[in-house]
Enzyme design. Structure first.
Site, PDB file in Angstrom:
ATOM      1  N   ARG A  21       0.898  -1.257   0.006  1.00 24.65           N
ATOM      2  CA  ARG A  21      -0.217  -0.032   0.046  1.00 24.65           C
ATOM      3  C   ARG A  21       0.851   1.106  -0.086  1.00 24.65           C
ATOM      4  NH1 ARG A  21      -1.132   3.248   4.183  1.00 24.65           N
ATOM      5  NH2 ARG A  21      -2.729   4.696   4.092  1.00 24.65           N
ATOM      6  N   VAL A  23       3.999   1.788  -1.153  1.00 24.58           N
ATOM      7  CA  VAL A  23       4.614   1.617  -2.446  1.00 24.58           C
ATOM      8  C   VAL A  23       3.696   2.478  -3.384  1.00 24.58           C
ATOM      9  CG1 VAL A  23       5.509   0.591  -4.432  1.00 24.58           C
ATOM     10  CG2 VAL A  23       6.293  -0.243  -2.158  1.00 24.58           C
ATOM     11  N   VAL A  24       2.377   2.108  -3.383  1.00 24.16           N
ATOM     12  CA  VAL A  24       1.423   2.235  -4.318  1.00 24.16           C
ATOM     13  C   VAL A  24       1.119   3.947  -3.928  1.00 24.16           C
ATOM     14  CG1 VAL A  24      -0.922   2.228  -4.987  1.00 24.16           C
ATOM     15  CG2 VAL A  24       0.484   0.147  -4.894  1.00 24.16           C
ATOM     16  N   GLY A 102      11.438 -12.199   1.593  1.00 25.68           N
ATOM     17  CA  GLY A 102      12.390 -12.804   2.400  1.00 25.68           C
ATOM     18  C   GLY A 102      13.711 -13.388   1.835  1.00 25.68           C
ATOM     19  N   ILE A 126       8.430 -13.306   8.712  1.00 27.60           N
ATOM     20  CA  ILE A 126       8.278 -13.489   9.669  1.00 27.60           C
ATOM     21  C   ILE A 126       9.691 -14.207  10.571  1.00 27.60           C
ATOM     22  CG2 ILE A 126       5.834 -14.003   9.774  1.00 27.60           C
ATOM     23  CD1 ILE A 126       6.739 -16.953  10.452  1.00 27.60           C
ATOM     24  N   ASP A 127      10.495 -14.411   9.593  1.00 27.11           N
ATOM     25  CA  ASP A 127      11.828 -15.323  10.215  1.00 27.11           C
ATOM     26  C   ASP A 127      12.823 -14.058  10.707  1.00 27.11           C
ATOM     27  OD1 ASP A 127      10.553 -17.486   9.159  1.00 27.11           O
ATOM     28  OD2 ASP A 127      11.740 -17.371   7.271  1.00 27.11           O
ATOM     29  N   MET A 169       8.336 -21.130  14.165  1.00 25.54           N
ATOM     30  CA  MET A 169       8.842 -21.224  12.704  1.00 25.54           C
ATOM     31  C   MET A 169      10.092 -20.506  12.845  1.00 25.54           C
ATOM     32  SD  MET A 169       6.108 -20.640   9.698  1.00 25.54           S
ATOM     33  CE  MET A 169       5.317 -22.067   9.123  1.00 25.54           C
ATOM     34  N   ALA A 186      10.110 -18.758  28.921  1.00 24.19           N
ATOM     35  CA  ALA A 186      10.394 -20.120  28.642  1.00 24.19           C
ATOM     36  C   ALA A 186      11.466 -20.356  29.790  1.00 24.19           C
ATOM     37  CB  ALA A 186      10.493 -20.321  27.384  1.00 24.19           C
ATOM     38  N   LYS A 214       5.234 -26.091  38.406  1.00 24.79           N
ATOM     39  CA  LYS A 214       3.963 -26.754  37.851  1.00 24.79           C
ATOM     40  C   LYS A 214       4.091 -26.910  36.408  1.00 24.79           C
ATOM     41  CE  LYS A 214       2.127 -27.152  41.747  1.00 24.79           C
ATOM     42  NZ  LYS A 214       2.575 -28.093  42.770  1.00 24.79           N
TER      43      LYS A 214
HETATM   44  O1  F6P Z   1      10.034 -17.989   5.588  1.00 23.92           O
HETATM   45  C1  F6P Z   1       8.672 -17.900   6.383  1.00 23.92           C
HETATM   46  C2  F6P Z   1       8.402 -19.417   6.564  1.00 23.92           C
HETATM   47  O2  F6P Z   1       7.182 -19.383   7.233  1.00 23.92           O
HETATM   48  C3  F6P Z   1       9.325 -20.161   7.369  1.00 23.92           C
HETATM   49  O3  F6P Z   1       9.530 -19.732   8.835  1.00 23.92           O
HETATM   50  C4  F6P Z   1       9.051 -21.418   7.372  1.00 23.92           C
HETATM   51  O4  F6P Z   1      10.058 -22.296   7.600  1.00 23.92           O
HETATM   52  C5  F6P Z   1       8.565 -21.587   5.861  1.00 23.92           C
HETATM   53  O5  F6P Z   1       8.184 -20.384   5.434  1.00 23.92           O
HETATM   54  C6  F6P Z   1       7.330 -22.523   5.530  1.00 23.92           C
HETATM   55  O6  F6P Z   1       7.165 -22.507   4.226  1.00 23.92           O
HETATM   56  P1  F6P Z   1       5.884 -22.898   3.416  1.00 23.92           P
HETATM   57  O7  F6P Z   1       4.920 -21.721   3.820  1.00 23.92           O
HETATM   58  O8  F6P Z   1       6.185 -23.053   2.008  1.00 23.92           O
HETATM   59  O9  F6P Z   1       5.462 -24.209   3.998  1.00 23.92           O
END
Ligand code: F6P
Length: 321
Positions: A21, A23-24, A102, A126-127, A169, A186, A214
């Site tokens: 958005r 960019v547009v 990515g 997301i990575d 992921m 964690a 627990k």
């Molecule tokens: O690169 C984003 C990602 O969600 C990674 O975290 C994950 O390993 C991969 O894509 C999953 O790929 P796909 O959606 O092709 O299963």
């Protein structure tokens, strides 16, 4: 430049719509004609290219996914695929392209640049594993989704006095696990960037139980191994308590982007257009120490690697005693 295009490619991430958005809208604001390309590089090669207007991106900023659709398209790794894509861009008289995606998408943008076609990469995954930026669009939303899941799992873990191995992921990167792990308190975080000792983990978790703890939460990055395999390793190492596995999977990639991702995406999108407007291509945009940056995309991908912040790992180790 007078006519540019935008595409989203690879795994989608929340905030890609906000970036497209921007960019547009910024293009139109600057008097540049803007085209969309559906399905990433696959659509580029197929000529799935169409003009975008102000209204084309109305009601998009808050939506997850990508209205330009996305695809993984290994054919674009070949020179044949890249030249076929450039041919289509030239047919539409497009002079520059913004690629939101990515690692794989960035490599596509780098190849376009090597062939002399100006491309600019916006980090959208997301990575959080792209060199040249502290954060990628979608990471903040993904960790918040994962955190919500961890908080819920803690409730049920406590009720049943159970241990959970939660797989998140991240592809080969541990950022999602690190941030989610620290934020959820964690007991352990397992990431590709740091080795682990299964016997020590089992001893630590057992000690917690003996103290009356627990719930036990172990956040595992998918880049290390699957959660079921990890749980088996714990059992093989003598862990006998109630153990469950949860794989969060693609749920981490959907939903409405957070404020942080929307703002980051908007800044990246407008910045990419500013660069193309002045004829600059072959760049990867990013944010470093809260400032927008642009670096040579070839140099960035060739000589730099994303590094996880291992101080978070150490912090968690100290706090989860
Ligand atoms: O690169 C984003 C990602 O969600 C990674 O975290 C994950 O390993 C991969 O894509 C999953 O790929 P796909 O959606 O092709 O299963």
């Amino acid at each position: 430049m007078k006519r540019i295009a935008v595409l989203t490619s690879g795994g989608d991430s929340p905030g890609m719509n906000a970036a497209a958005r921007a960019v547009v809208r910024k293009s139109i604001y600057e008097g540049i004609e803007i085209f969309g390309i559906n399905y990433g590089y696959a659509g580029m090669v197929a000529g799935d290219i169409f003009p975008l207007k102000v209204a084309s991106v109305g009601d998009k900023i808050q939506r997850g996914g990508t209205f330009l659709y996305s695809a993984r398209y290994p054919e674009f790794a070949t020179s044949k695929g890249q030249l076929a894509g450039i041919k289509q861009l030239k047919k539409h008289e497009i002079e520059g392209v913004v690629v939101i995606g990515g690692d794989g998408s960035y490599h596509g943008a780098m190849r376009l640049t090597e062939h002399g076609f100006p491309a600019i990469g916006i980090p959208g995954t997301i990575d959080n594993d792209i060199p040249g930026t502290d954060y990628t669009v979608g990471f903040d939303t993904a960790v918040n989704i994962a955190l919500d899941a961890l908080d819920r799992l803690r409730d049920t873990a406590t009720s049943h006095v159970r241990t959970f191995v939660v797989e998140v992921m991240g592809h080969g990167a541990g950022d999602i696990a690190l941030w989610t792990g620290v934020a959820s308190g964690a007991d352990d975080i397992i990431i590709p960037e740091h080795n682990f000792n299964i016997n020590k983990i089992v001893a630590r978790v057992r000690a917690g139980h003996n103290r009356g703890k627990k719930h036990t939460l172990i956040v595992l990055a998918e880049g290390v191994m699957g959660a079921h395999e990890f749980a088996k390793k714990m059992k093989d190492a003598g862990y006998k308590s109630d153990l469950r596995v949860s794989v969060l999977g693609h749920i981490q990639r959907g939903g409405s982007p957070t404020v942080r991702d929307r703002v980051l995406a908007s800044r990246f999108g407008a910045f990419a257009v500013e660069l193309l407007k002045t004829g600059k291509g072959g760049l990867a945009v990013g944010i470093k120490n809260e400032k927008l940056v642009a670096a040579d995309i070839i140099e960035t991908l060739t000589n730099h690697k994303h590094k996880a912040d291992l101080s978070l790992y150490e912090l968690n180790h100290q706090l989860s005693i």
